[in-house]
Design a protein around this motif. Structure first.
Motif, short mmCIF file in Angstrom:
data_model
loop_
_atom_site.label_atom_id
_atom_site.label_comp_id
_atom_site.label_asym_id
_atom_site.label_seq_id
_atom_site.Cartn_x
_atom_site.Cartn_y
_atom_site.Cartn_z
N CYS A 186 0.85 -1.20 0.00
CA CYS A 186 0.00 0.00 0.00
C CYS A 186 0.88 1.24 0.00
O CYS A 186 1.94 1.25 0.63
N GLY A 187 0.43 2.29 -0.65
CA GLY A 187 1.15 3.57 -0.63
C GLY A 187 2.55 3.41 -1.20
O GLY A 187 2.74 2.83 -2.28
N SER A 188 3.55 3.89 -0.47
CA SER A 188 4.93 3.74 -0.93
C SER A 188 5.28 2.28 -1.15
O SER A 188 6.02 1.94 -2.08
N SER A 189 4.76 1.42 -0.30
CA SER A 189 5.07 -0.01 -0.45
C SER A 189 4.48 -0.56 -1.76
O SER A 189 5.03 -1.49 -2.35
N SER B 36 5.50 -4.27 3.43
CA SER B 36 4.96 -3.30 4.38
C SER B 36 6.07 -2.94 5.37
O SER B 36 6.59 -3.83 6.04
N ARG B 37 6.41 -1.65 5.41
CA ARG B 37 7.45 -1.22 6.35
C ARG B 37 7.09 -1.64 7.77
O ARG B 37 7.87 -2.27 8.46
N SER B 38 5.88 -1.31 8.20
CA SER B 38 5.46 -1.61 9.58
C SER B 38 5.16 -3.09 9.77
O SER B 38 5.30 -3.62 10.86
N GLY B 39 4.69 -3.73 8.73
CA GLY B 39 4.22 -5.11 8.85
C GLY B 39 2.90 -5.21 9.59
O GLY B 39 2.47 -6.30 9.97
N THR C 252 0.05 -3.01 8.54
CA THR C 252 -1.01 -2.42 7.73
C THR C 252 -2.08 -3.48 7.46
O THR C 252 -1.76 -4.57 6.98
N VAL D 17 7.04 9.56 9.53
CA VAL D 17 5.77 8.97 9.11
C VAL D 17 5.89 8.43 7.70
O VAL D 17 5.48 7.31 7.40
N VAL D 18 6.49 9.23 6.83
CA VAL D 18 6.61 8.79 5.43
C VAL D 18 7.83 7.89 5.27
O VAL D 18 8.78 7.97 6.02
N MET D 19 7.74 7.04 4.26
CA MET D 19 8.84 6.10 3.99
C MET D 19 9.97 6.84 3.29
O MET D 19 9.74 7.50 2.27
N GLU E 24 2.67 13.79 0.45
CA GLU E 24 2.75 13.43 1.87
C GLU E 24 3.53 14.45 2.68
O GLU E 24 3.11 14.87 3.75
N SER F 65 -1.13 8.93 8.99
CA SER F 65 -0.57 8.19 10.13
C SER F 65 0.44 7.20 9.58
O SER F 65 0.46 6.88 8.39
N LYS F 66 1.29 6.75 10.48
CA LYS F 66 2.39 5.88 10.05
C LYS F 66 1.87 4.51 9.60
O LYS F 66 2.40 3.91 8.68
N VAL G 278 -1.66 2.44 8.55
CA VAL G 278 -3.08 2.60 8.21
C VAL G 278 -3.82 1.30 8.55
O VAL G 278 -3.49 0.24 8.02
C1 F1P Z 1 2.13 1.95 3.97
C2 F1P Z 1 1.82 3.44 3.94
C3 F1P Z 1 3.06 4.28 3.78
C4 F1P Z 1 2.75 5.75 3.81
C5 F1P Z 1 1.86 6.17 5.00
C6 F1P Z 1 0.76 5.20 5.25
O1 F1P Z 1 2.74 1.59 5.16
O2 F1P Z 1 0.94 3.66 2.86
O3 F1P Z 1 3.66 4.00 2.55
O4 F1P Z 1 3.95 6.49 3.84
O5 F1P Z 1 2.60 6.38 6.13
O6 F1P Z 1 1.18 3.82 5.14
P1 F1P Z 1 3.45 0.19 5.34
O7 F1P Z 1 2.43 -0.87 5.04
O8 F1P Z 1 4.59 0.13 4.39
O9 F1P Z 1 3.88 0.16 6.79
#
Ligand code: F1P
Length: 325
Positions: A41-44, A89-92, A94, A135-137, A213, A320-321, A323
């Protein structure tokens, strides 16, 4: 701001990526298959696209879909017969990424920065600890890209890249920070169009997202020459056109002139100038790895645009970091 510190960590991120790749192959007797679907999602999601392209370019077949499309509208897309689903997913954490990981009945692979729900629910996890306060990647994007590209090269029996060299090239690229700041401070553009082709097209998309962003700023992204087919009507004396290009040829020079004829200003980011108003030189590197050299520049551009607009890119409005649904 933490965001600028994160961007400056790109060289360190590449070294962390290399270590993550080496640890992964030391602990798993696993090779990436040929047909792979990528999702995020998003940057990912914008990262899933160059990974799919790299897969195809190396002789496999890669497809990329945003998580929500893979979950709810898959029948509209051609995804072939994938042998692996890679969720990024950066956070793992989402929600859509965790759900999308299970969207297909094939082995699951997680690309993430943490031991997380995503990594635990996957059959394989490549954990690249490029942790970010922002917050942003930012530097995690090139780090994830590099780690996975090494795994692709290794899996397909190709020579892997020299991480130390790539890391030092990102360091060279970051030396343009002041130049980027001067460009932004010297031209108060009202809108910005990012152009890229092939592997640099998703980098243009990511640049567009970074502007939105970090700088809450209207931005567009197109395939380089596609912009001439109608889209260019919005470019005028208030427009910055950012042309991302590894190997420019005469059409890039013509395109630069065409925009200048509309009084827009062109910033070429690439190996050679195209006759642009501003030029940032990107060093020579295998095209497959080249995204890692463009990402810091487009992130710096968005960062300094945010600062020049008096905004705090660390805490963008409405974002938000992670979602969750
Ligand atoms: C995905 C994401 C980010 C974006 C924002 C919301 O997060 O869309 O790319 O910068 O902060 O969430 P993630 O799944 O990579 O953690």
């Amino acid at each position: 701001h933490s965001t600028i510190r994160e961007i400056r960590k790109t060289p360190e991120g590449i070294m962390k990526a290399q270590k993550a790749f080496e640890d992964f192959i030391a602990n798993h007797d696993f090779r990436l298959p040929r047909e792979i679907v990528y999702t995020g999602c998003g940057s990912s999601h914008f990262l899933s696209q160059p990974l799919a392209m790299a897969t195809t370019r190396l002789g496999g077949r890669g497809a990329a879909l945003p998580c929500s499309e893979l979950l709810y509208s898959r029948e509209w897309y051609s995804i072939g017969n994938p042998e692996l689903l890679v969720a990024i997913s950066r956070s793992g954490e989402t929600t859509e990424a965790i759900k999308a990981l299970k969207a297909l009945d094939v082995p699951r692979f997680a690309l993430t920065a943490y031991e997380s729900t995503l990594s635990r629910e996957a059959d394989y996890a490549l954990i690249v600890p490029a942790h970010e306060e922002s917050v942003v990647m930012t530097h995690s994007f090139p780090a994830f890209y590099f780690a996975y590209l090494q795994l692709l090269l290794h899996s397909y029996g190709k020579e892997t890249l020299d991480a130390g060299h790539v890391s030092s090239l990102t360091d060279d690229v970051l030396k343009n920070e002041n130049h980027v700041r001067e460009i932004v401070e010297g031209f108060d553009f009202r809108n910005v169009i990012f152009l890229g082709s092939g592997i640099l097209y998703p980098i243009a998309l990511e640049a567009m997202l970074k502007m939105k962003e970090m700088a809450l700023f209207w931005s567009e992204a197109y395939h380089t020459f596609e912009v001439r087919h109608g889209f260019k009507s919005i470019a005028d004396e208030g427009t910055l056109v950012v042309l991302l290009v590894n190997e420019p040829f005469d059409w890039h020079e013509k395109l630069t002139k065409e925009f200048q004829g509309q009084k827009a200003r062109v910033l070429t980011v690439g190996r050679r100038d195209t006759g642009a108003d501003y030029f940032i030189k990107i060093p020579e590197l295998d095209e497959l790895a080249s995204p890692v050299l463009y990402l810091p520049i487009i992130q710096l551009l968005a960062y300094y645009k945010a600062v020049s607009r008096g905004l705090n890119p660390d805490n963008p409005r409405f974002l938000s970091k992670v979602v969750k649904w």
